[in-house]
Design a protein around this motif. Structure first.
Motif, PDB file in Angstrom:
ATOM      1  N   MET A  31       0.889  -1.182   0.000  1.00  0.00           N
ATOM      2  CA  MET A  31       0.000   0.000   0.000  1.00  0.00           C
ATOM      3  C   MET A  31       0.917   1.220   0.000  1.00  0.00           C
ATOM      4  N   THR A  86      -1.118  -1.311  -4.106  1.00  0.00           N
ATOM      5  CA  THR A  86      -2.183  -0.329  -4.323  1.00  0.00           C
ATOM      6  C   THR A  86      -1.569   1.050  -4.144  1.00  0.00           C
ATOM      7  N   ARG A 100      -8.970  -0.193   3.445  1.00  0.00           N
ATOM      8  CA  ARG A 100      -7.853  -0.695   2.627  1.00  0.00           C
ATOM      9  C   ARG A 100      -6.529  -0.560   3.381  1.00  0.00           C
TER      10      ARG A 100
END
Ligand code: SF4
Length: 446
Positions: free
Chosen positions: A152, A188, A252
């Motif tokens: 992330m 991501t 997330r």
């Protein structure tokens, strides 16, 4: 100097392998240079900014030293510089982010001997982060860990596609790493900014926040990290995004295995400044209750991180430090160079690798122009032009070996391409330091 194995010949060209680019805080140390005499003709693997840094490097047709605009010997310049510093009651030492850590160390020593105010260009970029680190602390890691682990990757108020062009490909988004074997598809990317920057094109999720709403947006995420209930209308009014978007982002972030937030001047230099940086550092800390999260400022100048490190080793504080009482005092706003000059306090200055005459406020520039000061730069600049003593120095990384710190506080050695006809700022600073010591000893003895 570069080790022999890193330097080879190719016909009439010299080849320097794994040279280090000092143009931005990424400090890429995998650049292969081809050098024809005093011209670099190829900089393999450098980005567009790095290529311009290496290929446009010219040795200027200048004297190595000027005193009051007239060419002079370096020795005479050293003597005059030392006289200016020793006679001063309120000297200022400023700049330091575009030179080696070896030079930074000597500059801080001189500041200590003469009881100067020492400040770096951090005070006009990530100074608010420097204050926040002192208050909140930093949960951090190396760029190597990001490359190998981060699934992330967030950028807040930072536009690396334009400011650090190899950030995505070398460190943060594209590389295949030990725990992210598929590279980009295992990560991501979230970009939070007030406008759709060039970097936003690389994002899986782009969050456009209300201008000057960074603190509120970060505080919203902090509240969601702790599971607190929020008023949807107020969140949207404060941040420009609905609560559902922030909740989705937080879900997330909690689900990530290893998250990182890189932040830039879009966060540190907008409303809230150090409070914004503190909010981001605190959010990162909070996230470690759920998963592993780290953060890192994206630094601009090639060795501004070294300047923070060296000033902190020597004084306990990263920038904006006054040594006038014989011990360090840290107070941004009071001891930062632009403020010291704008209030007309400094009565002499030594400016190293920086151009305040081109970018400080008018009152600061006017005061600097009215006091004796010493300037170091490889090129002629508005600051060197108005200096009492100016030294033309060799360029770090291209002509001068030494150490610089990458933005993640990792020291990197420099492999210079060719020798300069000019001395390094390190040689001159060492000369000034010993002359200052001689003058101070003579004063004590008289
Ligand atoms: S990303 Fe920065 S350090 Fe790397 S090559 Fe480009 S300008 Fe140089």
């Amino acid at each position: 100097m570069a080790s022999d194995s890193a330097v080879a010949s190719e016909g009439s060209l010299k080849v320097v392998q794994d040279a280090t680019c000092t143009f931005c805080g990424c400090v890429c140390d995998d650049i292969d240079l081809r050098v024809d005499g005093t011209h670099i003709v190829e900089a393999k693997r450098a980005c567009v900014l790095g290529k311009a840094w290496f290929l446009n490097h010219d040795v200027e047709d200048r004297a190595p030293c000027y005193i009051e605009g007239q060419p002079a010997t370096v020795e005479a310049g050293i003597d005059r510089a030392a006289q200016i510093l020793v006679r001063s009651r309120w000297p200022l030492v400023y700049g330091l982010s575009d030179t080696t850590s070896e030079s930074q160390r000597v500059a801080v020593s001189i500041a200590d001997w003469v009881g100067a105010n020492v400040d770096t260009t951090t005070s006009v970029c990530h100074g608010p982060s420097g204050m926040a680190f002192q208050g909140v602390g930093e949960v951090t890691c190396s760029l190597g860990e990001v490359r190998n682990r981060a699934d992330m990757v967030m950028f807040w108020g930072s536009n690396p596609a334009e400011s650090h062009p190899r950030h995505f490909t070398k460190y943060s988004l594209m590389p295949k790493g030990m725990f992210v074997p598929n590279g980009r598809s295992d990560r991501t990317c979230v970009i939070v900014d007030v406008r759709k920057t060039k970097s936003a094109k690389a994002a899986d999720i782009f969050v456009q926040i209300k201008p000057r709403g960074d603190f509120e947006a970060l505080w919203t995420l902090r509240a969601l990290a702790q599971g607190l209930e929020l008023d949807p209308q107020q969140v949207e009014a404060d941040t420009g995004q609905p609560l559902s978007a922030w909740q989705d982002l937080m879900d997330r972030m909690k689900a990530a295995k290893f998250g990182v937030i890189f932040f830039g001047m879009g966060l540190t230099m907008t409303r809230g400044k150090h409070a914004n940086s503190e909010a981001l550092l605190a959010l990162t800390r909070d996230m470690n209750a759920h998963t592993r999260f780290v953060c890192k400022p994206n630094r601009g100048h090639g060795n501004v991180t070294g300047a923070d490190n060296v000033v902190a080793w020597r004084t306990g504080y990263p920038f904006g430090v006054n040594l006038g009482r014989g011990y360090p005092r840290f107070n941004p706003g009071e001891y930062t160079a632009s403020d010291v000059l704008a209030r007309g306090e400094a009565d002499a200055a030594m400016i190293i690798a920086s151009d305040p005459m081109a970018n400080f406020s008018q009152p600061a520039r006017e005061h600097l122009g009215s006091i004796p000061y010493i300037a170091f730069d490889p090129k002629e600049t508005p600051t060197t032009r108005a200096a009492t003593v100016s030294f033309t120095v060799a360029t770090y990384g291209i002509n001068v070996p030494g150490t610089v710190y990458r933005m993640d506080d990792i020291p990197i050695p420099l492999r210079p391409a060719f020798e300069s006809p000019f001395p390094s700022d390190l040689e001159i600073l060492e000369g000034i330091e010993s002359r200052v010591r001689e003058l101070q000893a003579a004063e004590r003895a008289s």
